[in-house]
Design a protein around this motif. Structure first.
Motif, short mmCIF file in Angstrom:
data_model
loop_
_atom_site.label_atom_id
_atom_site.label_comp_id
_atom_site.label_asym_id
_atom_site.label_seq_id
_atom_site.Cartn_x
_atom_site.Cartn_y
_atom_site.Cartn_z
N ARG A 1 -2.44 -1.32 -2.15
CA ARG A 1 -3.06 -0.08 -2.78
C ARG A 1 -2.78 1.13 -2.10
NH1 ARG A 1 -8.97 -1.03 -3.38
NH2 ARG A 1 -8.71 0.10 -1.26
N SER A 2 -2.13 1.31 -0.98
CA SER A 2 -1.90 2.58 -0.35
C SER A 2 -0.71 2.45 0.75
CB SER A 2 -3.26 3.25 0.67
OG SER A 2 -3.42 2.24 1.59
N LYS B 1 4.63 6.65 -8.49
CA LYS B 1 4.59 8.09 -8.47
C LYS B 1 3.23 8.72 -7.56
CE LYS B 1 7.43 9.71 -12.12
NZ LYS B 1 7.44 10.00 -13.51
N ASP B 2 2.24 8.41 -7.87
CA ASP B 2 0.83 8.84 -7.20
C ASP B 2 0.76 8.12 -5.78
OD1 ASP B 2 0.36 6.22 -7.87
OD2 ASP B 2 -1.42 6.77 -9.19
N ALA C 1 12.46 10.70 0.33
CA ALA C 1 13.03 9.42 0.51
C ALA C 1 13.10 8.56 -0.99
CB ALA C 1 12.12 8.57 1.30
N LYS C 2 11.97 8.91 -1.66
CA LYS C 2 12.26 8.31 -3.20
C LYS C 2 13.35 8.80 -3.90
CE LYS C 2 7.47 8.38 -3.98
NZ LYS C 2 6.37 8.38 -4.92
N ALA C 3 13.53 9.99 -3.61
CA ALA C 3 14.75 10.71 -4.55
C ALA C 3 15.96 10.04 -4.17
CB ALA C 3 14.83 12.21 -4.49
#
Lengths: 190, 190
Positions: free
Chosen positions: A102-103, A129-130, B107-109
């Motif tokens: 969850r985190s 995304k969040d 990093a996600k990109a």
């Protein structure tokens, strides 16, 4: 109920651990008992025979044998007989677990325990995304990928196959020890 | 200068890309030209022969051959002669790049571009305590790990070795295409 908790609820409804090995079943139960974690898939490690049209096209691969335990040469040769076209590969695959956390903090804590237990190929595979759902993949380095033959012709001799299978069976034993260590280590997450 | 920028400065001082393959050199230069990214290690993919005391003890493995290009059976057999004790494995290894990114978003990109370019085993390997340095590992699924022999005895026949090397050489070609695709995709990061 948060989005994460709703996803956990759905995952728990789908969860079937009856078929899982003892070592993995214990890990799944423990992880899912913690708030903020749930498992989405798991395999305790296996030896597999696949038949594939070409390298890399693993999605089109057909499993012609799959064992979550030690395997004999006779079993492997028997399975190979069922295949006529394509390349035959013998794979020894690490245990693999996907765990939603969850985190980021929870994911990092789980990752640390996994790596310390010997699952050195563990990593974060995806972050929502969040940043509120982080998927950790737990894997060890034990692995073999051996091309054995093609279109019904075996290039691998029986003595070589004996050697390869002794390694594959040894790897399965070895990862069982790591799974036990990991399961024990998980108590730190509580 | 931020902690991240200071780390990038040190990495850039150590960086030597003279020896890197064309495909990887282009990627390294492009990534390091972007703010908020720097490369810490890279390999363009290779075929390796290792000698190891036992499975998993890869840290104690001794490289007896290493090629970043297609290899012939003669070269492999020649290299094997130099080894007397331990297991001989032939490995075909994916390109691997480690990239430090200044934020989770960056990093996600990068991860998305890597996976879309065919580097499906890419993941986040580490996140600093303050989440301001995220290490992305870029890897593809092409791989072989084949035990060939032990203590000077080859279990692998020459025809089988031919087959194995044709696969290994093909994998190297294949990943070059992926590296080009990835290098091109990186322009999105700008």
């Amino acid at each position: 109920m948060s989005v994460f908790e709703a996803a956990k609820k759905r995952a728990m409804e789908r969860l079937r651990i009856g078929g899982a090995d003892e070592e993995v079943a214990g890990i799944i139960e423990r992880l899912n008992s913690f708030e903020g974690f749930f498992t989405t898939s798991s395999c305790s490690g296996r030896i597999a025979l696949i038949c594939l049209p070409e390298i890399g096209a693993k999605r089109e691969a057909e499993f012609i044998g799959k064992w979550h335990r030690s395997v004999t040469k006779e079993e492997v040769l028997e399975a190979i007989k069922t295949s006529e076209k394509g390349e035959i590969w013998l794979l020894s695959q690490s245990p693999i677990l996907h765990v939603a956390c969850r985190s980021l903090e929870k994911a990092k804590a789980l990752l640390r325990i996994a790596i310390e237990s010997g699952f050195k190929y563990s990593s974060i595979k995806a972050i929502s995304k969040d940043n509120e759902k982080v998927v950790v993949e737990i894997m060890s380095t034990e692995r073999m990928d051996v091309p054995l033959g093609k279109d019904g012709v075996m290039f691998c001799s029986e003595s070589h196959l004996d050697f390869i299978l002794s390694k594959a069976n040894f790897m399965l034993e070895r990862v069982k020890e790591k799974l036990k260590r990991f399961c024990y280590g998980l108590k730190e997450l509580k």
